[in-house]
Design an enzyme around this catalytic site. Sequence first.
Site, mmCIF file in Angstrom:
data_model
loop_
_atom_site.group_PDB
_atom_site.id
_atom_site.type_symbol
_atom_site.label_atom_id
_atom_site.label_comp_id
_atom_site.label_asym_id
_atom_site.label_seq_id
_atom_site.Cartn_x
_atom_site.Cartn_y
_atom_site.Cartn_z
ATOM 1 N N HIS A 1 0.939 -1.151 0.007
ATOM 2 C CA HIS A 1 -0.098 -0.112 0.103
ATOM 3 C C HIS A 1 1.096 1.073 0.084
ATOM 4 C CE1 HIS A 1 -4.221 -1.664 1.245
ATOM 5 N NE2 HIS A 1 -3.502 -2.363 0.495
ATOM 6 N N HIS B 1 -1.970 -12.559 -1.387
ATOM 7 C CA HIS B 1 -3.186 -12.969 -1.432
ATOM 8 C C HIS B 1 -3.393 -14.451 -1.261
ATOM 9 C CE1 HIS B 1 -4.108 -8.995 -3.837
ATOM 10 N NE2 HIS B 1 -3.788 -8.892 -2.567
#
Length: 781
Positions: free
Chosen positions: A293, A538
């Site tokens: 991020h 993920h």
Amino acid sequence: MNSYNFILRLFVYVVVVCPVIVCAHAQTEKSFVSLDHAHTHNKIPPCATCPRHGRCVPKVQCPAHLRPGSYNPLCELDGAVGVCCFTGLGHAAESDHISRSSASISAEDIKSSHSLSEKKLAHCMSKANKLLEHSAYTVLNTTHPSYGHHLSVATLDKRAATLGRGGLLNLFAAQELKARQAISDEDLELGLTGHTDSPYCPPQPTCTAPSRYRSVGGECNNPLHSTWGAVHTGYERLLPPDYSDGTWAMRTAMSGLPLPSARTVSSTLLLDGTFPSRTHNLMFMQFGQFIAHDTSAGVVFTNNQDEAISCCFNNGEDILSPELQHFACAPITVAPDDQFFGTFGHKCINFVRTQIAPADDCTVGYAKQMNGATHYPDLSHLYGSSQQKLSSLRAADALLKTFNDYGRELPPLTKRKECMTVKEGAACFESGDHHGNQIISLTVLHTIFTREHNRIARALYKINPFWDEDRVFWETRRILQAVYQHIIYNEWLPSLLGPQILKTFGLYPSAGYSSAYDPHVNPALSAEFSTAAMRFGHSVVDGRVMIPSPKMGGVYETISIPEVMFQPSRMRLRHFLDRLLIGLTTQPMQTVDPFVTEGLTRYMFHGGNPYGVDLASVNIQRGRDHGVRSYNHYRQLIGLPPYLEFQHFAPSAAQRLAQVYERPEDIDLWVGGLLEEPVDGGLVGPTFANIIADQFNRLKRGDRYFYEHGPDVNPGGFTPSQLEEIKKVTLSRLICDNNDGIELTSQPPNAFLRADLPGNEPVPCDSPRILSMDLNLFREN
């Protein structure tokens, strides 16, 4: 001396006296596109020293070695084999540059392309305006799961829209010049369009004398290239993109037919499964998302009123008709018999493409997607990427704003209605990138780093009482950025990549100052890193987070991941922060493999709905959106042979791959990377390991403000003693210093390894195994 003896003597000199010149020639039989033959080398030993002043680099850092006619001898590289590179990270080989003339485009072609580009953009904007008349269909419902995904890829920075339109202008001009044959497909592919002119040139930052502090937006880092690594600039590429039209249209299969639906690939290949890591914990996973991020935030298109675009009819019942679709729509098709979404009658998953960034050198070319964050690991998600955002986050006395929750400092509350819990007393927090509420374990890390800033600022005020508020703030930010970078390079990357990869790419921290800085290295993130390799994380997400009860023993509660996405109100529970921190260091993450929890493939951002977004489908589609080439191309890039038959994969994967892809050459990079066995001592396979290592190598070499660079390079360089103190800090130290201290009193020395791993059992926070930084070394005499 006769000619025969001369030639014989010369041969002996070359082969015996100067053997380093005769070394393996990394010759390939194919271009970036063709996969008809395996990448082969002859068997001459690697060079000890590269000829012609070439630089020995890992193969991933010299993409030109794949070009026909390239000259890139193999060379010895710290226990590995690299290639001698003469072209740097450029895609064109020496032969490509030699064969190109400096032909310019006619003034008439330039003028016409500019005019047509402006007309095409006006047409696109006009159509987008007309779609507002049908907002019931074309604007995404805020209660739909896809709206939660939109919040994760949207920006509130108004500069992005202006630059995005400029990027489209330049893209349309390139398409027109290509149609006129004024530039060729190969010129576009290899970036040999420097002689072109674009209708839009982005404004350049004003860079004065070198600042002691890293800029907020990442600009002015490189004295020669002021926008390298800055917010709203484009992702770069390891290989030229695979756009079906050469400029922006999404990739097709090798046969020319459409690729399989991203959802079909996800539901067939990326199944739900539980395979806990024997060594690493959920904190490793969560810190990876924190890094991602900070460095990457793709900015998607919005409509002309800055609203989320809908590409699906009635929240997913079907794909919108072409006349109602925004030009940035690329919806994901769902098969009618889909085992999950078919239950709800869904045939469409919403997907909007990423905005285009204009080239900083004012040239035209293929689409490069815009990064809404600075590319550097600089805590931009804590401090913001604009002065305006930073100002809104600052408090008095050089502190960051916080929400005082009965004596506990939490990130400040936001006024935006982005969280799904809106009842009285529910908390929704602000962050530098607006994504801090995405999942509650991410909110926890934002809390830890916010508190650490304020802890350091208060200490510096006492140590240097004559400093003004601004000086304290910027010095605190400088120190915390350095601590953060050290945690990445000293703790997180070694766990991910293993010792050989770290050695080959020069990623280990130095004994003192680093000498790695190179002003010619562009640190910008690659599309392959952002859309594929770094998304390995993920796969390691566990669908449930265990919240322990340290005093009572056992598990206090088990939380399903989708239940705490944009729902961070549990942070207000007095014991929750400590318990979650303990849980993250105790609970194993999942291994890197082609298994993804259904919390991400079925229920992500579901809110009050019985279904959510499929993140795996979104990942696959995002790679195609960015023009990322197929998996085999990146195997070849790092020096591995391509898989030409499905049988080359493990039997369990080969059958499922053959069900969805026509040929192995069509496999998406993210999918192929998850199928690889990990490198020695690492967690990811060789393709992802090379892509990630290359990126962090460039983030080190291309960042003038990198924490290890000395004052000769870094205007804000630390003294040797200060740098030594910074290098004592670990993530465990930050957790010890910034938890609530209600139930957390000990911490495993390595915060990324399971707390039940022998040698990593929790120790008291004042243990000498968790060192502290002595801020007295930052006293100014």
